[in-house]
Design a protein around this motif. Sequence first.
Motif, PDB file in Angstrom:
ATOM      1  N   ALA A 303       7.905   3.800  17.340  1.00 29.59           N
ATOM      2  CA  ALA A 303       7.910   4.078  16.017  1.00 29.59           C
ATOM      3  C   ALA A 303       7.558   5.687  15.887  1.00 29.59           C
ATOM      4  CB  ALA A 303       6.794   3.420  15.297  1.00 29.59           C
ATOM      5  N   ILE A 304       6.822   6.330  17.138  1.00 26.62           N
ATOM      6  CA  ILE A 304       6.840   7.612  17.009  1.00 26.62           C
ATOM      7  C   ILE A 304       8.154   8.464  16.824  1.00 26.62           C
ATOM      8  CG2 ILE A 304       6.123   9.765  18.488  1.00 26.62           C
ATOM      9  CD1 ILE A 304       4.183   7.768  19.966  1.00 26.62           C
ATOM     10  N   GLY A 305       8.075   9.392  15.783  1.00 28.32           N
ATOM     11  CA  GLY A 305       9.280  10.057  15.294  1.00 28.32           C
ATOM     12  C   GLY A 305       9.994   9.593  14.437  1.00 28.32           C
ATOM     13  N   LYS A 306      10.122   8.027  14.118  1.00 27.16           N
ATOM     14  CA  LYS A 306      10.828   7.499  13.393  1.00 27.16           C
ATOM     15  C   LYS A 306      10.350   7.522  11.842  1.00 27.16           C
ATOM     16  CE  LYS A 306      13.931   3.126  13.452  1.00 27.16           C
ATOM     17  NZ  LYS A 306      14.880   3.967  13.787  1.00 27.16           N
ATOM     18  N   GLY A 307       9.215   7.678  11.497  1.00 23.64           N
ATOM     19  CA  GLY A 307       8.588   7.748  10.263  1.00 23.64           C
ATOM     20  C   GLY A 307       7.487   8.731  10.036  1.00 23.64           C
ATOM     21  N   VAL A 308       6.832   8.853   8.890  1.00 23.95           N
ATOM     22  CA  VAL A 308       5.709   9.459   8.755  1.00 23.95           C
ATOM     23  C   VAL A 308       4.426   8.760   9.039  1.00 23.95           C
ATOM     24  CG1 VAL A 308       4.494  10.946   6.978  1.00 23.95           C
ATOM     25  CG2 VAL A 308       6.806  11.022   6.962  1.00 23.95           C
ATOM     26  N   TYR A 309       4.501   7.465   8.466  1.00 21.91           N
ATOM     27  CA  TYR A 309       3.213   6.588   8.744  1.00 21.91           C
ATOM     28  C   TYR A 309       3.792   5.323   9.451  1.00 21.91           C
ATOM     29  CZ  TYR A 309       1.322   9.469   5.104  1.00 21.91           C
ATOM     30  OH  TYR A 309       0.612  10.641   4.454  1.00 21.91           O
ATOM     31  N   TYR A 310       2.791   4.629  10.067  1.00 25.97           N
ATOM     32  CA  TYR A 310       3.128   3.364  10.815  1.00 25.97           C
ATOM     33  C   TYR A 310       2.147   2.321  10.256  1.00 25.97           C
ATOM     34  CZ  TYR A 310       3.378  -0.031  14.489  1.00 25.97           C
ATOM     35  OH  TYR A 310       3.591  -1.213  15.186  1.00 25.97           O
ATOM     36  N   LEU A 311       2.666   1.186   9.872  1.00 26.22           N
ATOM     37  CA  LEU A 311       1.868   0.086   9.265  1.00 26.22           C
ATOM     38  C   LEU A 311       1.960  -1.003  10.479  1.00 26.22           C
ATOM     39  CD1 LEU A 311       0.306  -1.443   7.178  1.00 26.22           C
ATOM     40  CD2 LEU A 311       2.430  -2.144   6.049  1.00 26.22           C
ATOM     41  N   MET A 312       0.705  -1.530  10.778  1.00 32.22           N
ATOM     42  CA  MET A 312       0.742  -2.477  11.827  1.00 32.22           C
ATOM     43  C   MET A 312       0.588  -3.872  11.070  1.00 32.22           C
ATOM     44  SD  MET A 312      -2.229  -1.117  14.683  1.00 32.22           S
ATOM     45  CE  MET A 312      -2.133  -2.760  15.535  1.00 32.22           C
ATOM     46  N   LEU A 313       1.464  -4.831  11.325  1.00 33.88           N
ATOM     47  CA  LEU A 313       1.273  -6.101  10.635  1.00 33.88           C
ATOM     48  C   LEU A 313       1.523  -7.076  11.749  1.00 33.88           C
ATOM     49  CD1 LEU A 313       3.475  -6.060   7.302  1.00 33.88           C
ATOM     50  CD2 LEU A 313       0.718  -5.995   7.898  1.00 33.88           C
ATOM     51  N   GLU A 314       1.240  -8.339  11.421  1.00 39.62           N
ATOM     52  CA  GLU A 314       1.655  -9.520  12.407  1.00 39.62           C
ATOM     53  C   GLU A 314       2.753 -10.629  11.563  1.00 39.62           C
ATOM     54  OE1 GLU A 314      -2.050 -11.424  13.284  1.00 39.62           O
ATOM     55  OE2 GLU A 314      -2.791  -9.842  14.463  1.00 39.62           O
ATOM     56  N   ASP A 315       3.211 -11.445  12.556  1.00 34.47           N
ATOM     57  CA  ASP A 315       4.427 -12.102  11.696  1.00 34.47           C
ATOM     58  C   ASP A 315       3.942 -13.234  11.190  1.00 34.47           C
ATOM     59  OD1 ASP A 315       3.096 -13.461  14.040  1.00 34.47           O
ATOM     60  OD2 ASP A 315       5.322 -14.267  14.872  1.00 34.47           O
ATOM     61  N   ASP A 316       2.341 -13.323  10.825  1.00 33.91           N
ATOM     62  CA  ASP A 316       2.124 -14.597   9.942  1.00 33.91           C
ATOM     63  C   ASP A 316       1.258 -14.049   8.652  1.00 33.91           C
ATOM     64  OD1 ASP A 316       0.207 -13.530  11.571  1.00 33.91           O
ATOM     65  OD2 ASP A 316      -0.532 -15.539  12.291  1.00 33.91           O
ATOM     66  N   VAL A 317       1.833 -13.344   7.819  1.00 35.95           N
ATOM     67  CA  VAL A 317       0.790 -12.633   7.002  1.00 35.95           C
ATOM     68  C   VAL A 317       1.910 -12.783   5.621  1.00 35.95           C
ATOM     69  CG1 VAL A 317      -0.505 -11.065   8.479  1.00 35.95           C
ATOM     70  CG2 VAL A 317       1.761 -10.295   7.306  1.00 35.95           C
ATOM     71  N   THR A 318       0.888 -12.583   4.409  1.00 36.38           N
ATOM     72  CA  THR A 318       1.650 -12.341   2.996  1.00 36.38           C
ATOM     73  C   THR A 318       1.235 -11.015   2.599  1.00 36.38           C
ATOM     74  OG1 THR A 318      -0.215 -13.519   1.972  1.00 36.38           O
ATOM     75  CG2 THR A 318       1.904 -14.798   2.721  1.00 36.38           C
ATOM     76  N   THR A 319       1.797 -10.767   1.582  1.00 39.30           N
ATOM     77  CA  THR A 319       1.330  -9.245   0.902  1.00 39.30           C
ATOM     78  C   THR A 319       1.367  -9.456  -0.625  1.00 39.30           C
ATOM     79  OG1 THR A 319       1.950  -7.152   0.852  1.00 39.30           O
ATOM     80  CG2 THR A 319       3.665  -8.596   0.946  1.00 39.30           C
ATOM     81  N   LYS A 320       0.564  -8.480  -1.143  1.00 38.58           N
ATOM     82  CA  LYS A 320       0.627  -8.631  -2.704  1.00 38.58           C
ATOM     83  C   LYS A 320       1.783  -7.753  -3.208  1.00 38.58           C
ATOM     84  CE  LYS A 320      -4.150  -9.039  -3.403  1.00 38.58           C
ATOM     85  NZ  LYS A 320      -5.370  -8.374  -4.266  1.00 38.58           N
ATOM     86  N   LYS A 321       2.303  -7.908  -4.517  1.00 38.55           N
ATOM     87  CA  LYS A 321       3.388  -7.237  -4.997  1.00 38.55           C
ATOM     88  C   LYS A 321       3.116  -5.842  -5.138  1.00 38.55           C
ATOM     89  CE  LYS A 321       6.855  -7.859  -8.472  1.00 38.55           C
ATOM     90  NZ  LYS A 321       6.969  -8.462  -9.922  1.00 38.55           N
ATOM     91  N   ASP A 322       4.211  -5.058  -5.187  1.00 30.47           N
ATOM     92  CA  ASP A 322       4.063  -3.590  -5.138  1.00 30.47           C
ATOM     93  C   ASP A 322       2.774  -2.931  -4.108  1.00 30.47           C
ATOM     94  OD1 ASP A 322       5.982  -3.666  -6.969  1.00 30.47           O
ATOM     95  OD2 ASP A 322       4.579  -3.948  -8.670  1.00 30.47           O
ATOM     96  N   PHE A 323       2.977  -3.512  -2.861  1.00 28.04           N
ATOM     97  CA  PHE A 323       1.889  -2.937  -1.917  1.00 28.04           C
ATOM     98  C   PHE A 323       2.276  -1.607  -1.533  1.00 28.04           C
ATOM     99  CE2 PHE A 323       5.118  -4.428   0.852  1.00 28.04           C
ATOM    100  CZ  PHE A 323       4.948  -3.577   1.868  1.00 28.04           C
ATOM    101  N   LEU A 324       3.516  -1.276  -1.652  1.00 33.35           N
ATOM    102  CA  LEU A 324       3.700   0.337  -1.142  1.00 33.35           C
ATOM    103  C   LEU A 324       3.264   1.255  -1.988  1.00 33.35           C
ATOM    104  CD1 LEU A 324       4.984   1.290   1.596  1.00 33.35           C
ATOM    105  CD2 LEU A 324       7.104   1.351   0.255  1.00 33.35           C
ATOM    106  N   PRO A 325       3.650   1.161  -3.080  1.00 36.27           N
ATOM    107  CA  PRO A 325       3.138   2.249  -4.040  1.00 36.27           C
ATOM    108  C   PRO A 325       1.455   2.507  -3.849  1.00 36.27           C
ATOM    109  CG  PRO A 325       4.745   0.893  -5.276  1.00 36.27           C
ATOM    110  CD  PRO A 325       4.305   0.381  -3.930  1.00 36.27           C
ATOM    111  N   GLU A 326       0.685   1.077  -3.864  1.00 34.81           N
ATOM    112  CA  GLU A 326      -0.656   1.341  -3.866  1.00 34.81           C
ATOM    113  C   GLU A 326      -1.060   2.088  -2.742  1.00 34.81           C
ATOM    114  OE1 GLU A 326      -3.059  -1.968  -4.971  1.00 34.81           O
ATOM    115  OE2 GLU A 326      -1.458  -2.932  -5.818  1.00 34.81           O
ATOM    116  N   MET A 327      -0.353   1.628  -1.476  1.00 34.03           N
ATOM    117  CA  MET A 327      -0.784   2.302  -0.131  1.00 34.03           C
ATOM    118  C   MET A 327      -0.536   3.862  -0.271  1.00 34.03           C
ATOM    119  SD  MET A 327       0.503  -0.399   2.624  1.00 34.03           S
ATOM    120  CE  MET A 327       0.551   0.595   3.850  1.00 34.03           C
TER     121      MET A 327
END
Length: 596
Positions: A303-327
């Motif tokens: 991920a280094i050099g591929k974007g500005v921010y790196y978000l760590m997740l796992e393969d067994d999670v759910t997320t709230k709607k519109d999480f990216l604008p809040e972040m």
Amino acid sequence: MIDIRRRLKYLVCAVVRICGGWCLNQRIRLCVFVMALMCAFFTILVLASASYYVCKRSLRECAATLGVHSPPDYSPSQRIVHAHSAQNESMAKKITSLEEKLNNFEVRYRVKPVTYNFPKETAPYPPGYSEEAMNMIHNLTGTRVLNGLQPRYIHRMQLPFLVQILTHLLNDPFSLWPLYHLSGARHYMDFVIGIPTVKRDKQTYLFTTLTYLIKALSAEDKRSVVIVILVGEPDVTYILKLARQIEIMFPREISDGVIEILAPSPAYYPELEDLCPTLGDSPKRAMWRTKQNLDNIYLMAYAIGKGVYYLMLEDDVTTKKDFLPEMKGYIETTTEKTPHWIFIEFCQVGAIGKVFRTRDLLPFVTYSQIFYSNMPIDWLLESYLADRVCSIDKKSLCPAAAKKYKRLEKKSCAESKLRVRPRYKVSLFQHIGVYSSLQGKIQKVQDPQFGKVQSYFPHQNPPVQKITTTIEDYYQHSIQNAYEGIDFFWGKKPKKGDTLEFWYGRPLQIKRVTFRSGNAEHITDQFYNTVVEVLPAFGDNNFTTILHFDEFGLADGDVEEEFSLVKAIRLRVNADSKYWVILSEIYIQTPDEKKT
């Protein structure tokens, strides 16, 4: 030659005049004149011959300079032409010889990825591929998934001291080459979302995680993110199956490069059986968390050099709607107040929801490489923070003072970590996995600040005359409430021949139907071996199958025009199920409305 003749003529005339003055006899003068003419002729002949041989010698020297020996019957001009043609042949031979040497050099010393013509039945088996993998490769010919089997070296993996710390990488020159890499060539995005995954013993949650992520991203958000799925498995067959399933579920995201799939080479991992267990863990658990750390290290390095921010997740999670604008909003506000933050927490469970600046990933990746076998990744996060902002002189206090200041020291260290590890007011991600990737481990870890996970998706469906079912519902989770968008339908174990029928009073024109089974809390409660059928408004009274529930418990698709005018829609179960069933989404879309 003209100048020579002119000079000889003047010479002869001068001699004749001199001799004529001496010899008054006319006969004698005539003889002298004839002799002078003969001398002049022979002189001219000698000079011409000399000139000819000089030119001939020059031509021979020129031909010899070109390195060509002409046949003796060639004229000088022909020899020159022959010399040029022979020189071209000689140069062609030299070029051919150099090309052969260069090719031999490339074969011996130059590293080049091997490509295989998979469609040909005579293609050799690539080393390490099983017969099942080769059959799958043959069946996937022409799909985008197959492109991932010809990866290129990832220069972002060249981290400082990588080989010096992980010395086993020297055993294989291709240890940092990916085994599989399906890339959409997206670079310098706003967010890189990293999801490591492995084969689980009981069930996989990856597709649920991806579904929630993709649904929570708007069209604008998708243009600024890339989701990188790291498959930590050496089995090419499993990788291809997983990649194909992802492509089937999310074809638009794969083609647009929103989703990338990456798998490290088996040579990237050391001999995990030789680990020295720490923290009192069993060898099995130590191997599991060490492998998990190595997967996260590889993913972060990519991920280094591929974007500005790196978000760590796992393969067994759910997320709230519109999480990216809040972040994005919270990161911008936090950066103004605390510009030197190390990472931001958007979930307090394990290593989920941690956001790094990619420019700050290198120190943590290097730190993790040193202690990758000592502790799990979430403990490495805490240890890294403590080493960055906390002092280690607490043990230097005298026993009397230690008891008095122990609480104060702990508080000050915690406050120091909070200054560089801001936390969002609520959790944007929730852990849903019950069966861990460690075989036999059950984990029910959830973040209480996340709130209740959405268990159904309501829609406003066309009016229905009656709904019947042979599946017994559980408590208030009736099929009528599910159709009206009030709740989800929850029925006890369906059996072969069970049906769910929706009858309409008058013929209904339908465009698309969606039936989603299971939800985030009960993923296994899906429809298995079940079909969707329609009863045409005109014709015989026989139901026609239009859709099948896939392996993810979803039946979604457009209805062909010949079956679009219907009197009833039916779900029919073709085999007994060992699980209960949940219908979390029912949507009957008509031509004059858009999906809600």
